[in-house]
Design an enzyme around this catalytic site. Structure first.
Site, PDB file in Angstrom:
ATOM      1  CG  MET A   1      -2.523   3.001   7.087  1.00 43.43           C
ATOM      2  SD  MET A   1      -3.258   4.622   6.712  1.00 43.43           S
ATOM      3  CE  MET A   1      -4.157   4.253   5.220  1.00 43.43           C
TER       4      MET A   1
ATOM      5  CG  ASP B   1      -5.550  -5.741   2.279  1.00 41.05           C
ATOM      6  OD1 ASP B   1      -6.164  -6.804   2.527  1.00 41.05           O
ATOM      7  OD2 ASP B   1      -5.500  -5.234   1.144  1.00 41.05           O
TER       8      ASP B   1
ATOM      9  CB  SER C   1      -0.949  -0.036   1.205  1.00 44.47           C
ATOM     10  OG  SER C   1      -1.841   1.059   1.179  1.00 44.47           O
ATOM     11  CB  THR C   2       1.372   4.016   2.423  1.00 43.89           C
ATOM     12  OG1 THR C   2      -0.030   4.082   2.669  1.00 43.89           O
ATOM     13  CG2 THR C   2       1.953   5.424   2.384  1.00 43.89           C
TER      14      THR C   2
ATOM     15  CG  HIS D   1      -4.166  -0.917  -0.761  1.00 45.91           C
ATOM     16  ND1 HIS D   1      -3.922  -0.933   0.591  1.00 45.91           N
ATOM     17  CD2 HIS D   1      -4.685  -2.133  -1.058  1.00 45.91           C
ATOM     18  CE1 HIS D   1      -4.281  -2.104   1.095  1.00 45.91           C
ATOM     19  NE2 HIS D   1      -4.735  -2.848   0.104  1.00 45.91           N
TER      20      HIS D   1
END
Length: 366
Positions: free
Chosen positions: A305, A308, A185-186, A212
């Site tokens: 973050m 998940d 993600s991030t 993401h």
């Protein structure tokens, strides 16, 4: 409580005022200045020492990409990019993420978005998150010098066969069926660049990726990574057959799942409900791959973050024949997803980012 000091950089006075109003509605944030272009921003950064910068991609005098590169070279601080969803805007945003931006916000309707309120919550959330990002991780690639390009055929005792690659070259690969799945993600675009560009051809396995990102950006991410990697990298398409030595990125807005069709594996995309706020979801991908009982599965969780991937990892491990790799805290831009996965006690390897491609290669050989 110390407030997060933010500098807003945008060539539109209207957008600067709108962003300022939205951010200052949150009592954790105060806007300490604005800038109308990159040159102005660099001066303000030296004067004001902000904790976070919001940076428009498309500006006159000095654009967002050039400004970002100078910030990360001379005075690294967390940057959140604001971008249009045009193809050019999306591609430049992907570049920005690989140059060191922590995250980005897609403007709903172009450079001057009267409807910016649609992403107000995202904007606030990402600025707060950026203030906690591990900027030291951006410099870890240089300090952790390590040769990643380990030959896939280094194990001379391994059983191999000849298999045609997508460019018709014959490459020796392992007989055993394997699949690699990656969730991030991030900070993911930069992490994926590090991993994919150091994986050699001849892996003998497809790589399935959930990053993401909203719709409109994953295609640009795939295009950028494809231009840098020896592997083929593409956005996954519904119904296509997965090929070895190809990395498939789940399209923004769609869950990616895997189905068997005879001896082949095929991609299936769906718009079912987001899982924990995410679509695509790492959990959904991992759970789908857990159904492949006759495959060796290598699951990788990189910076991001939240949590998940954790539930999906539990499912993968419960069916066996799965190796789990997580990025270490020292190189994670945000140590949420890896930390959550490691907390299950099911992760086999915790490695800094620069070691992960080598670790994947080694496990594919065994």
């Amino acid at each position: 409580m110390k407030k997060i000091n933010v500098l807003i950089v945008d060539d539109s006075a209207f957008m600067r005022k709108l962003i300022m109003d939205f951010l200052e509605e949150d009592d954790r944030i105060q806007v300490i200045g604005t800038a109308r272009n990159g040159q102005d921003a660099l001066k303000k950064i030296e004067e004001l020492h902000p904790d976070v910068v919001t940076l428009d991609v498309e500006m006159p005098v000095m654009n967002g990409l050039e400004t970002l590169k100078r910030i990360m070279k001379t005075n690294p601080i967390p940057v959140v990019m604001l971008s249009s969803t045009t193809y050019g805007g999306a591609y430049n945003t992907v570049l920005a993420m690989q140059y060191g931006a922590v995250d980005f916000i897609a403007k709903p309707s172009g450079a001057i978005s009267l409807d910016l309120h649609k992403v107000k919550e995202q904007l606030v959330k990402k600025v707060v998150l950026a203030s906690k990002a591990n900027l030291h991780a951006f410099r870890m690639d240089e300090s952790l010098s390590f040769s990643q390009t380990t030959s896939f055929l280094s194990d001379k005792n391994s059983s191999i066969e000849l298999y045609p690659s997508s460019d018709n070259r014959v490459i020796p690969v392992k007989v055993a069926k394997s699949i690699v799945c990656i969730g991030t993600s991030t900070g993911g675009p930069k992490a994926l660049q590090e991993v994919l560009t150091h994986l050699p051809k001849g892996l003998g396995a497809p790589i399935l990726i959930v990053q993401h990102m909203p719709p409109g950006f994953t295609k640009s991410l795939a295009s950028r990574l494809n231009s840098l990697s020896d592997l083929n990298v593409k956005e996954a398409e519904d119904g296509e057959i997965f090929q070895r030595d190809t990395a498939y990125i789940a399209p923004g807005g769609y869950h990616l799942t895997v189905r068997k069709m005879g001896t082949a594996l095929t991609a299936h995309l769906n718009e079912s409900e987001p899982r924990k706020g995410h679509r695509p979801s790492v959990d959904v991908l991992f759970e789908s791959i857990s159904q492949l009982k006759d495959y060796k599965k290598i699951a990788v969780i990189l910076t991001g973050m939240g949590a998940d991937g954790t539930e999906g990892l539990k499912t993968l491990k419960s069916v066996g024949n799965t190796v789990a790799i997580a990025e270490s805290e020292e190189t994670s831009i945000v140590y949420g997803m890896p930390k959550s996965a490691i907390g299950t006690g099911l992760v086999d390897e915790v490695q800094p980012l620069t070691f992960i491609s080598n670790t994947i290669s080694q496990y594919l050989q065994t």
